[in-house]
Every structure is written in C-alpha cells, then in structure tokens.
Design an enzyme around this catalytic site. Structure first.
Site, PDB file in Angstrom:
ATOM      1  CB  VAL A 206      -0.827   0.112   1.109  1.00 36.94           C
ATOM      2  CG1 VAL A 206      -2.022  -1.061   1.073  1.00 36.94           C
ATOM      3  CG2 VAL A 206      -0.267   0.040   2.504  1.00 36.94           C
ATOM      4  N   PRO A 207       0.386   2.480  -0.537  1.00 39.23           N
ATOM      5  CG  PRO A 207      -1.097   4.123  -1.226  1.00 39.23           C
ATOM      6  CD  PRO A 207      -1.059   2.708  -1.115  1.00 39.23           C
ATOM      7  CG  ASN A 212      -0.868   3.799   5.395  1.00 48.00           C
ATOM      8  OD1 ASN A 212      -0.076   4.526   5.427  1.00 48.00           O
ATOM      9  ND2 ASN A 212      -1.185   3.443   4.128  1.00 48.00           N
ATOM     10  CB  ALA A 234       4.498  -1.019   0.920  1.00 45.24           C
ATOM     11  NE  ARG A 235       6.766   5.200  -0.924  1.00 47.25           N
ATOM     12  CZ  ARG A 235       7.030   4.620  -2.054  1.00 47.25           C
ATOM     13  NH1 ARG A 235       7.493   3.255  -2.062  1.00 47.25           N
ATOM     14  NH2 ARG A 235       7.019   5.304  -3.077  1.00 47.25           N
ATOM     15  CD  GLU A 264      13.930   3.743   1.945  1.00 53.03           C
ATOM     16  OE1 GLU A 264      13.979   3.928   0.846  1.00 53.03           O
ATOM     17  OE2 GLU A 264      13.206   2.828   2.553  1.00 53.03           O
ATOM     18  CG  HIS A 296      13.415   1.435  -1.618  1.00 54.83           C
ATOM     19  ND1 HIS A 296      12.786   2.449  -1.041  1.00 54.83           N
ATOM     20  CD2 HIS A 296      12.700   1.524  -2.785  1.00 54.83           C
ATOM     21  CE1 HIS A 296      11.823   2.633  -1.095  1.00 54.83           C
ATOM     22  NE2 HIS A 296      11.499   2.244  -2.508  1.00 54.83           N
TER      23      HIS A 296
END
Length: 332
Positions: A206-207, A212, A234-235, A264, A296
């Site tokens: 999910v973004p 979230n 995702a993130r 990161e 990543h």
C-alpha cells in the site's frame, strides 16, 4: 522542446539514450545530481523536468522550478508522498508518475525473500561459512501450508497474489478499494483484525498515507498469530520499527523481509563500508538472522528501469504538447 532529467544514474543512461533516439525532436539534458535549490537553475529554459528521489521535493525547490518556467514534472517512480502538494496546487504544476513500472519485479522479490526465511537459508549460509553441515535445528516450513494476508491488492499486490497462489498458499486480502475479480473469488476479509488473526504471512503493498502511518505497531502485532512473517515491500513508514523489534524478540514475529525502512535515506544506495551507522534501530534489525533487508531494490530490474525512463519521459512530452498526460497525478 526541452526536458531536463535530474538524478540520472549510470544504469539509467542507456535507457535515456534509447528514448532520445526514438524522440529526436526533444532536446534532453541529463544531470546526475538530485534536484535541489543549488541546481534548480539548470532547468531554466526547459519545458519539463524528469526526476527521481526519495528526498522531499520542498516548497522552495518547487517554487524555484516554477519560477524558471518549468511547470511539467514527471516522476520516474510511483510515490508522490514526498511532494509538497500545496505548492504543486498553488503553482499549477503538472505532475505525472510511473504507476506500474514493473509490479512483477516487486512481487517476485517479496516471495523470494519469504522463501529464504521459510527455508532457513540465512541460517544455513551462516553455518556453511563455518563448515557446519548439520541440518538441525533449522527445519523449514512450506508455503503451501500457510495463509498469506495481502494488504493492498493493486497492481503489485495482485501480482504477488498470483505468485503465492502458484506455490499453493491460501491467500486472503484487504483493501479499501476492492478488486472486483478478487471479490468474486471471495478473497477479501472485512477488517485488518481478521487478516491479522488468520494470516501466517502478512505482506504490505500500500502507499504511505497519514491514515496508515505505523499501521503495523504493537497493537497490530498483538493481534497476529504467534510466529507470523512480515513482508514490507511498500513504504518504510508503514511499520513501527521499534515495535517490530519487540515482536521479533518475543517470537510473535518469526521473521521479516524489508525492502524499505522509514529512515532509509541516510543509509540506502550509499557505500558505507567501514563506517559506523548510528541508527541503532536499523542496526538491530540489520544484524538479525531472521530479518532480511534489501536497500529499496525490489524495483531494480532491467524491465522496470526501462519503463521508469520511457513512461516518465513520454508523459513529460505529452504535458508539453497537450497539457495532459496518460499518467498524470491529480491532487484533489
């Protein structure tokens, strides 16, 4: 027609060269550095800017870009969460992204890393390095015996679902915006709590949104099965890293595969050999045998990089020619 591309890596140059040969009517300038206040003036006289970075596109940078007459900005990635949206709106900037440069690239690595965890590959590698060829106690688990909970069933999540199914796993999903085809199959659960309670593996696709932020925290971990596996492709902000460490320590989480980390930018895509990394939380995760970290790189395939360059540059050209683009991002 002129487009300036910032943060161009060496591995991207062949794909830019191909695009330029296919579009001889466009003058393209390639800049290896990230777009900053110090080099935004290079964009003067250009019609569009093509960019890629995890670092924020600040109001100052976007305003200076607009002041130089550049209103068309194409991102060579999916996420737009690092854009200063009020400035984008105020200056009337056209923004495009690459919404699907290669869902399979990300999905494939997520399953690959999970398989390494399930088959105890890190533990065997560690033993083999010491010429320890014994099996026990590192017995493996089979994916076909497990339930995989997929949070986010967009392009990447859907690609992951297909691969997990190919291994014979039971797959359940959760998404605010449901896929009609998956819904017909009865794959969705109604709440995240249901997914947490049923899944042996939880994978995030999910973004990053305000709603979230740290969605996987101590409360979420407490609702999961003992010995769950966590995949974050995702993130980084989706997981409270300190709470993940506690869940790993307690055994609530058996292992994790992370392609992203919330802080990161100070670490990933940098050569830090021989240097001390001061981020104690990151190092705690990094030094665990049951946590696999890749910097990543889930997207990093030839197919994906080709698509990132070509789709973004095509969109920028569309903006210049028509004021619209197939991959334009709307900010309501």
């Amino acid at each position: 027609m002129k487009i300036i591309a910032y943060a161009v890596r060496d591995d991207e140059r062949p794909f830019f060269d191909t695009w330029m040969k296919e579009n001889p009517d466009v003058e393209v300038k390639l800049v290896p550095e990230l777009l900053t206040e110090d080099n935004v003036d290079l964009a003067k006289g250009f019609d569009g800017a093509d960019v890629y970075q995890q670092k924020d596109y600040t109001a100052e940078v976007l305003n200076k870009l607009a002041d130089e007459g550049v209103k068309n900005i194409s991102l060579r990635n999916v996420g737009v969460d690092n854009l200063d949206v009020p400035t984008v709106k105020a200056r009337g900037l056209n923004i495009s992204n690459v919404p699907a440069y290669s869902p399979n690239a990300i999905a494939e690595l997520s399953v690959t890393q999970l398989m390494q965890l399930l088959r105890q590959t890190p533990m065997f590698n560690k033993k083999l390095a010491k010429q320890d060829f014994r099996w026990a106690p590192d017995i493996a688990k089979e994916l076909n015996t497990m339930t995989v909970g997929v949070i986010g069933t967009g392009r990447i999540g859907r690609a992951a679902i297909d691969i997990f199914k190919g291994f014979g796993a039971k797959v359940i999903g959760y998404d605010v915006y449901r896929n009609a085809e998956l819904e017909k199959e009865g794959m969705y659960v109604d709440t995240l709590d249901e997914l947490y309670a049923q899944a042996d593996v939880i994978t995030l696709h999910v973004p990053a949104l305000k709603d979230n932020y740290h969605m996987l925290n101590a409360d979420a971990f407490s609702k999961m099965k003992d010995g769950a596996y966590i995949l974050n492709f995702a993130r980084g902000t989706l997981i409270d890293s300190e709470d993940l460490i506690k869940a790993l320590d307690s055994g609530k989480v058996a292992g994790a595969a992370l392609v992203t980390y919330e802080y990161e930018t100070k670490i990933f895509n940098k050569d830090l050999e021989g240097q001390t990394i001061d981020d104690k939380v990151f190092m705690n995760l990094f030094n665990r045998d049951n946590v696999l970290i890749t910097p990543h790189t889930a997207f990093y395939t030839e197919t994906a990089v080709h698509n990132m360059v070509h789709v973004s540059m095509n969109s920028n050209k569309q903006f210049i020619e028509t004021g619209k683009a197939d991959t334009q991002v709307k900010f309501d």
